[in-house]
Enzyme design. Structure first.
Site, short mmCIF file in Angstrom:
data_model
loop_
_atom_site.label_atom_id
_atom_site.label_comp_id
_atom_site.label_asym_id
_atom_site.label_seq_id
_atom_site.Cartn_x
_atom_site.Cartn_y
_atom_site.Cartn_z
N LYS A 205 1.04 -1.23 0.08
CA LYS A 205 0.09 0.17 0.10
C LYS A 205 0.74 1.67 0.24
O LYS A 205 1.88 1.00 0.78
CB LYS A 205 -0.78 -0.07 1.06
CG LYS A 205 -1.88 1.25 1.20
CD LYS A 205 -2.89 0.88 2.82
CE LYS A 205 -2.80 2.45 3.43
NZ LYS A 205 -4.35 2.67 4.02
N THR A 206 0.65 2.19 -1.59
CA THR A 206 1.10 3.32 -1.10
C THR A 206 0.41 4.86 -1.47
O THR A 206 -0.39 4.28 -1.73
CB THR A 206 3.05 3.04 -1.71
OG1 THR A 206 3.77 4.26 -1.58
CG2 THR A 206 2.56 3.22 -3.65
#
Ligand code: 5RP
Length: 293
Positions: A205-206
Protein backbone atom coordinates in the site's frame (compact mmCIF):
# COMPACT_ATOMS: atom_id res chain seq x y z
CA UNK A 1 -18.64 -43.27 4.73
CA UNK A 2 -18.75 -44.13 1.02
CA UNK A 3 -20.56 -47.37 0.24
CA UNK A 4 -18.05 -50.03 -0.92
CA UNK A 5 -20.66 -52.08 -2.77
CA UNK A 6 -22.37 -51.19 -6.06
CA UNK A 7 -20.07 -48.36 -7.12
CA UNK A 8 -19.82 -47.48 -10.83
CA UNK A 9 -16.43 -48.25 -12.38
CA UNK A 10 -14.49 -45.11 -13.26
CA UNK A 11 -14.24 -44.74 -17.03
CA UNK A 12 -13.91 -41.16 -18.24
CA UNK A 13 -10.35 -39.89 -17.91
CA UNK A 14 -10.76 -37.05 -20.45
CA UNK A 15 -7.52 -38.16 -22.15
CA UNK A 16 -7.85 -35.41 -24.75
CA UNK A 17 -7.99 -32.61 -22.16
CA UNK A 18 -4.69 -31.62 -20.51
CA UNK A 19 -5.06 -30.84 -16.82
CA UNK A 20 -5.61 -27.13 -16.26
CA UNK A 21 -2.55 -25.44 -14.87
CA UNK A 22 -3.45 -21.79 -14.98
CA UNK A 23 -1.02 -19.14 -13.81
CA UNK A 24 -2.30 -17.12 -10.85
CA UNK A 25 -3.85 -13.81 -11.87
CA UNK A 26 -2.13 -11.53 -9.38
CA UNK A 27 1.24 -10.11 -10.38
CA UNK A 28 4.33 -11.76 -8.95
CA UNK A 29 2.40 -14.22 -6.78
CA UNK A 30 2.33 -17.34 -8.92
CA UNK A 31 4.95 -19.08 -6.83
CA UNK A 32 3.05 -18.93 -3.56
CA UNK A 33 1.11 -21.75 -1.95
CA UNK A 34 -2.56 -22.64 -2.56
CA UNK A 35 -3.71 -21.26 0.79
CA UNK A 36 -2.07 -17.92 0.19
CA UNK A 37 -3.50 -17.72 -3.33
CA UNK A 38 -6.91 -18.59 -1.98
CA UNK A 39 -6.70 -15.76 0.56
CA UNK A 40 -5.38 -13.37 -2.13
CA UNK A 41 -8.39 -14.29 -4.26
CA UNK A 42 -10.61 -13.01 -1.46
CA UNK A 43 -8.68 -9.73 -1.40
CA UNK A 44 -8.41 -9.21 -5.17
CA UNK A 45 -11.43 -9.98 -7.30
CA UNK A 46 -10.25 -12.70 -9.71
CA UNK A 47 -12.36 -11.19 -12.52
CA UNK A 48 -11.19 -7.56 -12.39
CA UNK A 49 -7.94 -8.38 -10.57
CA UNK A 50 -8.65 -5.39 -8.34
CA UNK A 51 -9.87 -4.56 -4.85
CA UNK A 52 -11.74 -1.93 -2.85
CA UNK A 53 -10.41 -2.06 0.68
CA UNK A 54 -12.15 0.04 3.30
CA UNK A 55 -9.60 1.29 5.83
CA UNK A 56 -10.88 2.24 9.27
CA UNK A 57 -7.85 1.37 11.35
CA UNK A 58 -7.15 5.00 12.27
CA UNK A 59 -8.13 4.57 15.92
CA UNK A 60 -5.08 2.45 16.68
CA UNK A 61 -2.98 5.60 16.69
CA UNK A 62 -5.41 8.53 16.45
CA UNK A 63 -8.21 7.47 18.76
CA UNK A 64 -11.59 8.33 17.29
CA UNK A 65 -11.57 10.54 14.25
CA UNK A 66 -14.48 12.08 12.31
CA UNK A 67 -16.64 9.29 10.99
CA UNK A 68 -15.23 6.65 13.33
CA UNK A 69 -16.70 7.78 16.64
CA UNK A 70 -19.18 4.90 16.45
CA UNK A 71 -17.95 2.24 14.05
CA UNK A 72 -20.98 0.07 14.76
CA UNK A 73 -23.19 2.86 13.38
CA UNK A 74 -21.06 4.27 10.55
CA UNK A 75 -18.87 1.45 9.28
CA UNK A 76 -21.04 -1.60 9.66
CA UNK A 77 -23.56 -0.43 7.01
CA UNK A 78 -20.67 0.25 4.61
CA UNK A 79 -19.17 -3.23 4.86
CA UNK A 80 -21.37 -4.69 2.15
CA UNK A 81 -19.99 -2.28 -0.47
CA UNK A 82 -16.25 -2.94 0.01
CA UNK A 83 -14.32 -6.10 -0.84
CA UNK A 84 -12.07 -6.02 2.20
CA UNK A 85 -12.16 -4.43 5.65
CA UNK A 86 -8.83 -3.13 6.89
CA UNK A 87 -8.98 -2.63 10.62
CA UNK A 88 -7.68 -3.65 14.03
CA UNK A 89 -8.80 -6.78 15.82
CA UNK A 90 -10.35 -4.56 18.51
CA UNK A 91 -12.53 -2.74 16.00
CA UNK A 92 -13.54 -5.92 14.20
CA UNK A 93 -14.36 -7.96 17.29
CA UNK A 94 -16.32 -5.17 18.96
CA UNK A 95 -18.16 -3.55 16.06
CA UNK A 96 -18.41 -5.87 13.04
CA UNK A 97 -20.76 -8.85 13.19
CA UNK A 98 -19.07 -12.20 12.53
CA UNK A 99 -21.70 -12.85 9.86
CA UNK A 100 -19.71 -10.43 7.67
CA UNK A 101 -18.37 -12.83 5.07
CA UNK A 102 -15.96 -10.89 2.89
CA UNK A 103 -12.23 -10.47 3.41
CA UNK A 104 -10.46 -8.98 6.39
CA UNK A 105 -7.00 -7.41 6.33
CA UNK A 106 -5.98 -7.12 9.94
CA UNK A 107 -3.86 -4.13 11.01
CA UNK A 108 -1.06 -5.99 12.73
CA UNK A 109 1.41 -3.35 13.91
CA UNK A 110 1.20 -1.02 16.85
CA UNK A 111 2.71 2.35 16.08
CA UNK A 112 3.25 5.45 18.18
CA UNK A 113 0.16 7.51 18.92
CA UNK A 114 -0.52 10.98 17.55
CA UNK A 115 0.81 12.38 20.85
CA UNK A 116 4.30 11.80 19.48
CA UNK A 117 5.94 14.36 17.23
CA UNK A 118 6.69 11.88 14.47
CA UNK A 119 5.22 8.41 14.03
CA UNK A 120 8.21 7.13 12.12
CA UNK A 121 10.14 6.44 15.34
CA UNK A 122 9.24 2.77 15.16
CA UNK A 123 6.66 0.12 15.83
CA UNK A 124 6.16 -3.50 16.70
CA UNK A 125 4.10 -6.49 15.70
CA UNK A 126 0.71 -6.12 17.36
CA UNK A 127 -1.16 -9.33 16.50
CA UNK A 128 0.32 -12.77 16.45
CA UNK A 129 -0.42 -14.98 13.49
CA UNK A 130 -2.50 -17.41 15.54
CA UNK A 131 -4.93 -14.66 16.43
CA UNK A 132 -5.05 -13.43 12.83
CA UNK A 133 -5.96 -16.94 11.70
CA UNK A 134 -8.47 -17.27 14.55
CA UNK A 135 -10.14 -14.16 13.13
CA UNK A 136 -10.10 -15.69 9.66
CA UNK A 137 -7.97 -12.83 8.32
CA UNK A 138 -7.23 -12.96 4.60
CA UNK A 139 -4.15 -10.78 5.13
CA UNK A 140 -2.31 -8.80 7.78
CA UNK A 141 -1.00 -5.25 7.37
CA UNK A 142 2.45 -4.21 8.55
CA UNK A 143 3.41 -0.55 8.46
CA UNK A 144 7.01 0.36 7.62
CA UNK A 145 8.98 3.58 7.86
CA UNK A 146 11.62 3.40 5.16
CA UNK A 147 13.99 6.32 5.75
CA UNK A 148 12.57 7.09 9.18
CA UNK A 149 14.11 6.62 12.60
CA UNK A 150 12.07 3.43 12.99
CA UNK A 151 13.15 1.91 9.68
CA UNK A 152 15.11 -0.96 11.17
CA UNK A 153 12.44 -1.99 13.70
CA UNK A 154 9.61 -1.77 11.25
CA UNK A 155 11.44 -3.73 8.53
CA UNK A 156 12.35 -6.37 11.11
CA UNK A 157 8.64 -6.57 12.02
CA UNK A 158 7.79 -6.95 8.34
CA UNK A 159 10.33 -9.75 7.84
CA UNK A 160 9.09 -11.74 10.85
CA UNK A 161 5.47 -11.22 9.77
CA UNK A 162 6.31 -12.46 6.26
CA UNK A 163 7.98 -15.55 7.75
CA UNK A 164 4.81 -16.31 9.69
CA UNK A 165 2.70 -15.42 6.67
CA UNK A 166 4.54 -17.87 4.42
CA UNK A 167 4.38 -20.52 7.12
CA UNK A 168 0.60 -20.30 7.41
CA UNK A 169 -0.36 -19.03 3.97
CA UNK A 170 -1.39 -15.55 5.10
CA UNK A 171 -0.44 -12.67 2.76
CA UNK A 172 1.21 -9.60 4.27
CA UNK A 173 0.27 -6.11 3.11
CA UNK A 174 3.33 -3.87 3.42
CA UNK A 175 2.25 -0.31 4.16
CA UNK A 176 4.64 2.50 3.22
CA UNK A 177 4.08 5.04 5.98
CA UNK A 178 5.42 8.52 5.57
CA UNK A 179 6.62 10.31 8.70
CA UNK A 180 6.52 14.09 9.08
CA UNK A 181 10.15 14.52 8.04
CA UNK A 182 9.83 12.37 4.93
CA UNK A 183 9.13 13.75 1.45
CA UNK A 184 6.32 12.19 -0.59
CA UNK A 185 8.28 12.03 -3.81
CA UNK A 186 8.20 9.51 -6.64
CA UNK A 187 11.80 8.64 -5.80
CA UNK A 188 10.78 7.86 -2.22
CA UNK A 189 7.79 5.70 -3.15
CA UNK A 190 9.85 3.85 -5.77
CA UNK A 191 12.34 2.97 -3.05
CA UNK A 192 9.90 2.16 -0.25
CA UNK A 193 7.48 0.00 -2.27
CA UNK A 194 10.31 -2.00 -3.79
CA UNK A 195 11.96 -2.64 -0.42
CA UNK A 196 8.69 -3.91 1.11
CA UNK A 197 8.08 -6.26 -1.82
CA UNK A 198 11.65 -7.56 -1.76
CA UNK A 199 11.38 -8.31 1.96
CA UNK A 200 8.34 -10.51 1.33
CA UNK A 201 5.16 -8.41 1.30
CA UNK A 202 2.56 -10.01 -0.97
CA UNK A 203 1.05 -6.64 -1.82
CA UNK A 204 1.96 -3.07 -1.01
CA UNK A 205 0.00 0.00 0.00
CA UNK A 206 1.39 3.37 -0.92
CA UNK A 207 0.39 6.90 -1.86
CA UNK A 208 -0.42 8.04 -5.36
CA UNK A 209 2.30 10.29 -6.79
CA UNK A 210 3.63 11.67 -10.05
CA UNK A 211 4.88 9.03 -12.52
CA UNK A 212 2.95 6.42 -10.57
CA UNK A 213 3.20 3.98 -13.45
CA UNK A 214 6.93 3.74 -12.72
CA UNK A 215 6.25 2.95 -9.05
CA UNK A 216 3.83 0.22 -10.14
CA UNK A 217 6.21 -1.18 -12.76
CA UNK A 218 9.15 -1.41 -10.36
CA UNK A 219 7.14 -3.15 -7.64
CA UNK A 220 6.98 -6.88 -8.43
CA UNK A 221 3.70 -7.44 -6.52
CA UNK A 222 0.33 -5.62 -6.67
CA UNK A 223 0.03 -2.08 -5.36
CA UNK A 224 -3.04 -0.51 -3.79
CA UNK A 225 -3.24 3.20 -3.05
CA UNK A 226 -4.00 4.83 0.27
CA UNK A 227 -6.69 7.48 0.28
CA UNK A 228 -5.07 10.08 2.54
CA UNK A 229 -6.81 13.18 3.87
CA UNK A 230 -10.39 13.85 2.83
CA UNK A 231 -10.66 15.44 -0.61
CA UNK A 232 -13.77 16.58 -2.44
CA UNK A 233 -15.40 13.43 -3.86
CA UNK A 234 -14.64 14.34 -7.49
CA UNK A 235 -10.93 14.71 -6.68
CA UNK A 236 -10.76 11.46 -4.73
CA UNK A 237 -12.37 9.65 -7.67
CA UNK A 238 -9.86 11.24 -10.04
CA UNK A 239 -7.00 10.04 -7.84
CA UNK A 240 -8.43 6.50 -7.82
CA UNK A 241 -8.98 6.60 -11.58
CA UNK A 242 -5.46 7.82 -12.31
CA UNK A 243 -3.94 5.21 -10.02
CA UNK A 244 -5.88 2.41 -11.76
CA UNK A 245 -4.83 3.80 -15.14
CA UNK A 246 -1.23 3.58 -13.96
CA UNK A 247 -1.65 -0.08 -13.01
CA UNK A 248 -2.64 0.04 -9.32
CA UNK A 249 -4.77 -2.99 -8.42
CA UNK A 250 -7.11 -1.07 -6.18
CA UNK A 251 -7.51 1.26 -3.25
CA UNK A 252 -7.27 0.96 0.50
CA UNK A 253 -9.31 4.04 1.28
CA UNK A 254 -10.60 5.35 4.56
CA UNK A 255 -11.43 9.03 5.14
CA UNK A 256 -12.35 9.69 1.53
CA UNK A 257 -15.12 7.14 1.97
CA UNK A 258 -16.30 7.26 5.57
CA UNK A 259 -15.97 11.07 5.89
CA UNK A 260 -17.96 11.62 2.71
CA UNK A 261 -21.43 13.12 3.12
CA UNK A 262 -22.67 9.99 1.38
CA UNK A 263 -20.29 7.16 2.33
CA UNK A 264 -22.24 4.35 0.67
CA UNK A 265 -22.56 6.30 -2.59
CA UNK A 266 -18.85 7.09 -2.47
CA UNK A 267 -17.84 3.50 -1.78
CA UNK A 268 -20.00 2.31 -4.69
CA UNK A 269 -18.54 5.00 -6.98
CA UNK A 270 -14.98 3.98 -6.07
CA UNK A 271 -15.90 0.37 -6.87
CA UNK A 272 -17.13 1.45 -10.32
CA UNK A 273 -13.68 2.90 -11.06
CA UNK A 274 -11.80 -0.03 -9.55
CA UNK A 275 -13.81 -2.92 -10.96
CA UNK A 276 -15.83 -1.64 -13.89
CA UNK A 277 -13.49 0.71 -15.73
CA UNK A 278 -15.56 3.85 -15.07
CA UNK A 279 -13.76 7.12 -15.74
CA UNK A 280 -13.56 9.55 -12.83
CA UNK A 281 -16.18 11.77 -14.49
CA UNK A 282 -18.62 8.92 -14.98
CA UNK A 283 -18.03 7.72 -11.45
CA UNK A 284 -18.67 11.19 -10.04
CA UNK A 285 -21.98 11.38 -11.94
CA UNK A 286 -22.81 7.96 -10.53
CA UNK A 287 -21.91 9.24 -7.03
CA UNK A 288 -24.23 12.26 -7.43
CA UNK A 289 -27.10 10.06 -8.65
CA UNK A 290 -26.65 7.64 -5.75
CA UNK A 291 -26.34 10.47 -3.24
CA UNK A 292 -29.60 12.01 -4.44
CA UNK A 293 -31.62 8.83 -4.21
C1 5RP B 1 -1.71 4.79 6.90
C2 5RP B 1 -2.79 3.80 7.02
C3 5RP B 1 -3.98 4.28 7.75
O1 5RP B 1 -4.10 3.97 9.02
C4 5RP B 1 -5.26 4.24 7.03
O2 5RP B 1 -5.50 3.00 6.52
C5 5RP B 1 -5.33 5.34 6.06
O3 5RP B 1 -6.54 5.49 5.42
P1 5RP B 1 -6.89 6.87 4.72
O4 5RP B 1 -5.62 7.65 4.59
O5 5RP B 1 -7.46 6.52 3.38
O6 5RP B 1 -7.90 7.57 5.60
O7 5RP B 1 -2.68 2.70 6.55
O8 5RP B 1 -0.64 4.31 6.25
Amino acid sequence: MADAIGNKDAKDYYLDIPQTNTAFFAKGLNNTDWGMKNRLSRIFNPVSGNTVMLAFDHGYMMGSTAGLERMDVTIEPLCAYADVLMATRGAIRSCIPPTYNKALCLRATHDTSVLFEDMSVGNGWGVDMEDAIRMNASAIAIQCFVGGEGERDSLETLCRACDAGYKYGVPVLGVTAVGKQMARTTKYFLLATRILAELGASFVKTYYCEDFEKVVAACPVPIVIAGGKKLPEAEALTMAYQAIQCGARGVDMGRNIFQSDHPIAMCKAVAKVVHEGYTDKLAYEFYLDEANK
